[in-house]
Design an enzyme around this catalytic site. Structure first.
Site, PDB file in Angstrom:
ATOM      1  N   ASP B  60       0.865  -1.188   0.000  1.00 20.83           N
ATOM      2  CA  ASP B  60       0.000   0.000   0.000  1.00 20.83           C
ATOM      3  C   ASP B  60       0.896   1.231   0.000  1.00 20.83           C
ATOM      4  OD1 ASP B  60      -1.834   2.140   0.661  1.00 20.83           O
ATOM      5  OD2 ASP B  60      -3.252   0.584   1.260  1.00 20.83           O
ATOM      6  N   LYS B  84       0.808   3.015   5.581  1.00 13.34           N
ATOM      7  CA  LYS B  84      -0.165   1.965   5.919  1.00 13.34           C
ATOM      8  C   LYS B  84       0.480   0.582   5.968  1.00 13.34           C
ATOM      9  CE  LYS B  84      -4.442   4.071   4.246  1.00 13.34           C
ATOM     10  NZ  LYS B  84      -5.572   3.938   3.318  1.00 13.34           N
ATOM     11  N   ASN B 129      -8.828   1.552  -6.694  1.00 15.46           N
ATOM     12  CA  ASN B 129      -8.901   2.001  -8.092  1.00 15.46           C
ATOM     13  C   ASN B 129      -8.904   0.795  -9.033  1.00 15.46           C
ATOM     14  OD1 ASN B 129      -5.959   1.624  -9.254  1.00 15.46           O
ATOM     15  ND2 ASN B 129      -5.772   2.394  -7.155  1.00 15.46           N
ATOM     16  N   CYS B 171     -11.862 -14.495 -15.553  1.00 15.12           N
ATOM     17  CA  CYS B 171     -10.924 -13.583 -14.883  1.00 15.12           C
ATOM     18  C   CYS B 171     -11.654 -12.280 -14.590  1.00 15.12           C
ATOM     19  CB  CYS B 171      -9.667 -13.366 -15.725  1.00 15.12           C
ATOM     20  SG  CYS B 171      -9.842 -12.176 -17.073  1.00 15.12           S
ATOM     21  N   CYS B 174     -13.025 -10.567 -17.554  1.00 19.18           N
ATOM     22  CA  CYS B 174     -14.242 -11.147 -18.149  1.00 19.18           C
ATOM     23  C   CYS B 174     -15.469 -10.442 -17.564  1.00 19.18           C
ATOM     24  CB  CYS B 174     -14.359 -12.636 -17.832  1.00 19.18           C
ATOM     25  SG  CYS B 174     -13.116 -13.686 -18.572  1.00 19.18           S
ATOM     26  N   CYS B 186     -14.901   4.781  -2.846  1.00 17.93           N
ATOM     27  CA  CYS B 186     -15.490   5.271  -1.603  1.00 17.93           C
ATOM     28  C   CYS B 186     -14.991   6.659  -1.225  1.00 17.93           C
ATOM     29  CB  CYS B 186     -15.261   4.284  -0.474  1.00 17.93           C
ATOM     30  SG  CYS B 186     -13.544   4.055  -0.039  1.00 17.93           S
TER      31      CYS B 186
END
Lengths: 110, 257
Positions: B60, B84, B129, B171, B174, B186
């Site tokens: 992260d 983080k 993202n 996957c 798909c 969020c």
């Protein structure tokens, strides 16, 4: 009257045509509040026809989920009953009379 | 070989016939890459650490901000302004000093992602993202590593598992073709905190099932959860033969025959 309220054999016996039900991501209610809390039904037919029927109830709906060529936008997905729809371009899959069309969006939040 | 202390620590797993000592040993031998130490990554990491997954790798690039603490439960008040990945590592080792935790305080580029996925038993993605989710998908496809993906926004969540070791597994692409279109996230929309707790925990459960072979993971199934009404929906997802991400791997499989 919908196919979810009466068994199919009764509908057939009385020649009542069931209509597919539409369920959608609650996020769409932000843009189309007239659909919230409603049982949205559309005539049985292709996905394309179903989406345009929703557009009649909520003008601008197809602009939101379809691109300028009429294909499904990439962050939007559809399911018919329990299966995800593959044909995102011509939207030819059939939504059956007693079926449910699901409209949901890609989420990336974590 | 599990020690006496480990046999006691993990006894509630070992009592389960689907896990037993062999499954617990498999968890101890496993290495799990978790992309994102946020709302989903926090509970996923905490349960994987508590469950005795032997090696966790946390990636992260962000630092802990005050607005994260409403839901990112691996971080604490004293984690503010820390990376983080480092904060998560510290708290995971406090939870279970029996395991190894690698902190990667950066977004992994394609090469490093490929290396980390190749070394991992399972990859968990809970980033904020779309591009990192597709990058994780590509790395898992090319290395044959299972991917557990979840996302949560507002009162809605989705989860599925993709396993490129299986010829008929779809996957991530798909489901959602790669594009520049913005998915909901969020930071713009908000999210109710226990929802990420549920889905992150569910991701840890999927990982445990994949590693131990218990039950049936969510391969070929997408689950949608509407938290406002407490409704789950399961949709079947097949491999898309025209998927630009995984169709090439089908072709290469065939060429080896």
């Amino acid at each position: 009257m919908s196919g979810q309220q009466f068994p199919a054999y009764l509908l057939r016996a009385f020649r009542v045509t069931a209509m597919p039900t539409v369920k959608m991501t609650p996020h769409l209610y932000r843009f189309f509040p007239q659909l919230e809390g409603q049982t949205v039904t559309v005539p049985a037919g292709s996905v394309k026809e179903a989406l345009h029927a929703i557009n009649e109830q909520a003008p601008g709906f197809t602009d939101y989920i379809l691109d300028d060529r009429g294909a499904l936008r990439r962050h939007v997905n559809l399911g018919i009953n329990d299966s995800i729809v593959f044909d995102r371009k011509t939207l030819s899959d059939r939504v059956p009379e007693d079926g449910t069309l699901y409209i949901f969006q890609a989420l990336s939040g974590g | 070989m599990l020690s006496d202390n480990q046999l006691l620590r993990y006894s509630r797993h070992i009592f389960l016939p689907e896990i037993d000592i062999q499954g617990q040993q498999a968890l101890a031998d496993a290495r799990v890459l978790v992309l994102g130490a946020g709302g989903l990554g926090s509970p996923a990491l905490m349960y994987l650490a508590a469950a005795g997954v032997g090696h966790l790798v946390v990636s992260d690039p962000d630092v802990v901000e005050l607005s994260n603490l409403q839901r990112q439960i691996v971080h604490r008040q004293d984690s503010l302004d820390q990376l983080k990945a480092d904060s998560a590592r510290r708290h995971l080792l406090a939870l279970n000093p029996d395991i190894e935790v690698d902190a990667l305080p950066r977004a992994l580029d394609d090469d490093e992602l490929q290396q980390q996925a190749a070394a991992a038993t399972v990859v968990v993605v809970g980033t904020d993202n779309f591009s990192s989710r597709h990058a994780a998908n590509r790395a898992c496809l090319s290395t044959g590593t299972p991917l557990v993906s979840a996302a949560a926004i507002a009162w809605e969540a989705q989860i599925s598992t993709f396993d490129p070791r299986l010829a008929d597994s779809p996957c991530f692409a798909c489901l959602y073709p790669d594009s520049n279109e913005q998915a909901l996230n969020c930071a713009e929309t908000g999210v109710v905190s226990p929802l990420v707790g549920m889905l992150g925990s569910y991701q840890a459960l999927e990982v445990i099932k994949l590693i131990t072979g218990a039950g049936t993971p969510l391969i070929g199934r997408l689950q949608l959860f509407d938290a406002r009404h407490g409704e789950w929906q399961t949709l079947r997802l097949k491999r898309n033969p025209e998927c630009p991400a995984c169709a090439s791997f089908v072709a290469s499989d065939t060429s080896r025959d």
